[in-house]
Design an enzyme around this catalytic site. Structure first.
Site, mmCIF file in Angstrom:
data_model
loop_
_atom_site.group_PDB
_atom_site.id
_atom_site.type_symbol
_atom_site.label_atom_id
_atom_site.label_comp_id
_atom_site.label_asym_id
_atom_site.label_seq_id
_atom_site.Cartn_x
_atom_site.Cartn_y
_atom_site.Cartn_z
ATOM 1 N N GLY A 43 0.830 -1.205 0.000
ATOM 2 C CA GLY A 43 0.000 0.000 0.000
ATOM 3 C C GLY A 43 0.861 1.249 0.000
ATOM 4 N N ALA A 44 1.951 1.183 -0.783
ATOM 5 C CA ALA A 44 2.939 2.281 -0.763
ATOM 6 C C ALA A 44 2.554 3.448 -1.674
ATOM 7 C CB ALA A 44 4.306 1.730 -1.176
ATOM 8 N N GLY B 274 -1.094 7.846 1.077
ATOM 9 C CA GLY B 274 -1.335 7.924 2.516
ATOM 10 C C GLY B 274 -0.146 7.510 3.379
ATOM 11 N N ARG C 194 -1.741 -1.745 -6.054
ATOM 12 C CA ARG C 194 -2.308 -2.175 -7.343
ATOM 13 C C ARG C 194 -1.953 -1.219 -8.491
ATOM 14 N NH1 ARG C 194 -8.193 -2.253 -5.016
ATOM 15 N NH2 ARG C 194 -7.174 -0.390 -4.191
ATOM 16 N N ASP D 209 -2.367 -7.228 -6.739
ATOM 17 C CA ASP D 209 -3.441 -7.225 -5.755
ATOM 18 C C ASP D 209 -3.052 -8.137 -4.585
ATOM 19 O OD1 ASP D 209 -5.761 -7.621 -4.297
ATOM 20 O OD2 ASP D 209 -7.061 -7.682 -6.067
ATOM 21 N N SER E 197 -5.348 -0.564 13.487
ATOM 22 C CA SER E 197 -6.184 0.640 13.619
ATOM 23 C C SER E 197 -6.756 0.663 15.023
ATOM 24 C CB SER E 197 -7.337 0.586 12.615
ATOM 25 O OG SER E 197 -8.314 1.558 12.959
ATOM 26 N N TYR F 64 -14.387 -3.617 8.622
ATOM 27 C CA TYR F 64 -13.030 -3.085 8.837
ATOM 28 C C TYR F 64 -12.540 -3.465 10.231
ATOM 29 C CZ TYR F 64 -9.356 0.524 9.171
ATOM 30 O OH TYR F 64 -8.165 1.194 9.320
ATOM 31 N N LYS G 154 -9.282 -5.825 11.196
ATOM 32 C CA LYS G 154 -8.145 -5.359 12.002
ATOM 33 C C LYS G 154 -8.069 -6.126 13.328
ATOM 34 C CE LYS G 154 -6.641 -2.077 9.202
ATOM 35 N NZ LYS G 154 -5.310 -2.054 8.616
ATOM 36 N N PRO H 72 -3.037 3.262 14.605
ATOM 37 C CA PRO H 72 -3.264 4.705 14.474
ATOM 38 C C PRO H 72 -4.742 5.059 14.622
ATOM 39 C CG PRO H 72 -2.273 3.751 12.469
ATOM 40 C CD PRO H 72 -2.823 2.635 13.298
HETATM 41 P P1 NAP Z 1 -4.855 5.009 1.581
HETATM 42 O O1 NAP Z 1 -4.175 6.292 1.319
HETATM 43 O O2 NAP Z 1 -6.167 4.743 0.928
HETATM 44 O O3 NAP Z 1 -3.842 3.826 1.275
HETATM 45 C C1 NAP Z 1 -4.239 2.489 1.135
HETATM 46 C C2 NAP Z 1 -3.179 1.764 0.329
HETATM 47 O O4 NAP Z 1 -3.531 0.380 0.190
HETATM 48 C C3 NAP Z 1 -3.024 2.324 -1.086
HETATM 49 O O5 NAP Z 1 -1.654 2.411 -1.391
HETATM 50 C C4 NAP Z 1 -3.698 1.277 -1.964
HETATM 51 O O6 NAP Z 1 -3.063 1.300 -3.220
HETATM 52 C C5 NAP Z 1 -3.399 -0.001 -1.177
HETATM 53 N N1 NAP Z 1 -4.315 -1.100 -1.476
HETATM 54 C C6 NAP Z 1 -5.651 -1.135 -1.270
HETATM 55 N N2 NAP Z 1 -6.167 -2.311 -1.681
HETATM 56 C C7 NAP Z 1 -5.122 -3.041 -2.152
HETATM 57 C C8 NAP Z 1 -5.005 -4.346 -2.708
HETATM 58 N N3 NAP Z 1 -6.071 -5.153 -2.877
HETATM 59 N N4 NAP Z 1 -3.775 -4.780 -3.109
HETATM 60 C C9 NAP Z 1 -2.683 -3.992 -2.935
HETATM 61 N N5 NAP Z 1 -2.729 -2.756 -2.415
HETATM 62 C C10 NAP Z 1 -3.942 -2.287 -2.019
HETATM 63 O O7 NAP Z 1 -5.150 4.842 3.148
HETATM 64 P P2 NAP Z 1 -4.231 4.966 4.468
HETATM 65 O O8 NAP Z 1 -5.056 5.683 5.441
HETATM 66 O O9 NAP Z 1 -2.877 5.437 4.157
HETATM 67 O O10 NAP Z 1 -4.205 3.443 4.921
HETATM 68 C C11 NAP Z 1 -3.023 2.719 5.163
HETATM 69 C C12 NAP Z 1 -3.262 1.759 6.318
HETATM 70 O O11 NAP Z 1 -3.481 2.520 7.512
HETATM 71 C C13 NAP Z 1 -4.505 0.888 6.144
HETATM 72 O O12 NAP Z 1 -4.222 -0.434 6.580
HETATM 73 C C14 NAP Z 1 -5.513 1.531 7.069
HETATM 74 O O13 NAP Z 1 -6.467 0.611 7.541
HETATM 75 C C15 NAP Z 1 -4.602 2.015 8.183
HETATM 76 N N6 NAP Z 1 -5.176 3.065 9.039
HETATM 77 C C16 NAP Z 1 -5.502 4.281 8.495
HETATM 78 C C17 NAP Z 1 -6.053 5.249 9.328
HETATM 79 C C18 NAP Z 1 -6.458 6.612 8.815
HETATM 80 O O14 NAP Z 1 -7.162 7.353 9.545
HETATM 81 N N7 NAP Z 1 -6.045 7.004 7.612
HETATM 82 C C19 NAP Z 1 -6.255 4.976 10.696
HETATM 83 C C20 NAP Z 1 -5.905 3.722 11.181
HETATM 84 C C21 NAP Z 1 -5.357 2.782 10.351
HETATM 85 P P3 NAP Z 1 -3.719 0.949 -4.663
HETATM 86 O O15 NAP Z 1 -5.030 1.636 -4.711
HETATM 87 O O16 NAP Z 1 -2.679 1.454 -5.609
HETATM 88 O O17 NAP Z 1 -3.812 -0.539 -4.651
#
Ligand code: NAP
Length: 237
Positions: free
Chosen positions: A12-13, A16, A37, A62, A140, A153, A157, A183
């Protein structure tokens, strides 16, 4: 035989927290395997890193498909040893349990829970052989506290959290660290625009969270940060 380079694999690089982690680990001289992806988005992150002193590989696939993980790992492992896996890829729906479709629920569980477990299964034999490694799971606060509109979700988690706690005990004898990061609300594209508009002042910065995570990772000692719970100063949304 050519010796392999050590690398940190961040899932998920492309956006975010994963993108910020990529920049932070690159700043600290780590070779990176960046996956998600969307290849164009990964390439943009690589360009932003722009560090000729490290190797950065980008691979689009994926994470919910075990065959894709194994196929890509076969290629990666020809040149790299994974010293750290950061399981960060994740999705959510922000809708009520009654409204979530089966395909939304399946996607959340397949990506957040099974995808992370498949990644761990894939890199673990190498880490066990080398008697060294770190697995960082981006969990999370939803695994610890009740938030409505996040049932699947939270299940994904909480499931990963339970898996990780058992894993940590099994891996102590192999000198492999398991770090769980929980987080709270962080300003990233996972949130819908209206939530970002309303709450972004209160949300945490993914860059700051990534610094915290790198600090926990970089401790080189006989101790380990097992859990990091990071919340906005003003509390949950
Ligand atoms: P984000 O910006 O939407 O990033 C999510 C990442 O996951 C994207 O790089 C996306 O890339 C990738 N992804 C999604 N489905 C995928 C799949 N099937 N295969 C491969 N890659 C996939 O959201 P974020 O907030 O940074 O989330 C990162 C992590 O932090 C997540 O696990 C989330 O649950 C956790 N988190 C976030 C928060 C918050 O408030 N933001 C709080 C607690 C925990 P592609 O679309 O290019 O695949």
């Amino acid at each position: 035989m050519k010796s392999k380079q050590k690398a940190v694999w961040i899932t998920g690089a492309s956006s975010g927290i994963g993108k910020s982690l990529s920049v932070e680990f690159a700043k600290n001289g780590k070779n990176l395997i960046l996956t998600s992806r969307k290849n164009d988005a990964l390439e943009r992150v690589k360009k932003e890193i722009n560090n000729p002193k490290i190797s950065v590989e980008t691979i689009a696939f994926d994470i919910s498909v075990i065959d894709e993980i194994e196929k890509n790992f076969e290629t990666i492992s020809k040149n790299y040893e994974i010293e750290c896996l950061i399981n960060n890829a994740g999705v959510t729906s922000f809708s009520y349990a009654a409204k979530d479709t089966v395909s939304q629920i399946k996607n959340i569980i397949d990506t957040n829970l099974l995808g992370s477990i498949y990644m761990i299964k894939t890199v673990l034999p190498g880490m066990i052989n080398r008697k060294k490694g770190t697995i960082i799971n981006i969990q999370s606060v939803a695994a610890k506290k009740v938030f409505t509109k996040s049932s699947a979700y939270a299940a994904s988690k909480a499931g990963l959290s339970a898996y990780s706690q058992v894993l940590r005990e099994e891996l102590r004898e192999h000198n492999i660290r398991v770090i769980d990061v929980y987080p709270g609300a962080t300003k990233t594209p996972i949130w819908p625009n209206d939530a970002l508009e309303k709450y972004s002042d209160r949300m945490m910065s993914p860059d700051e969270i990534s610094k915290f995570i790198f600090n926990a990772y970089s401790v080189n000692s006989n101790m380990v940060t097992e859990e990091l719970v990071i919340r906005p100063m003003k509390g949950d949304l």
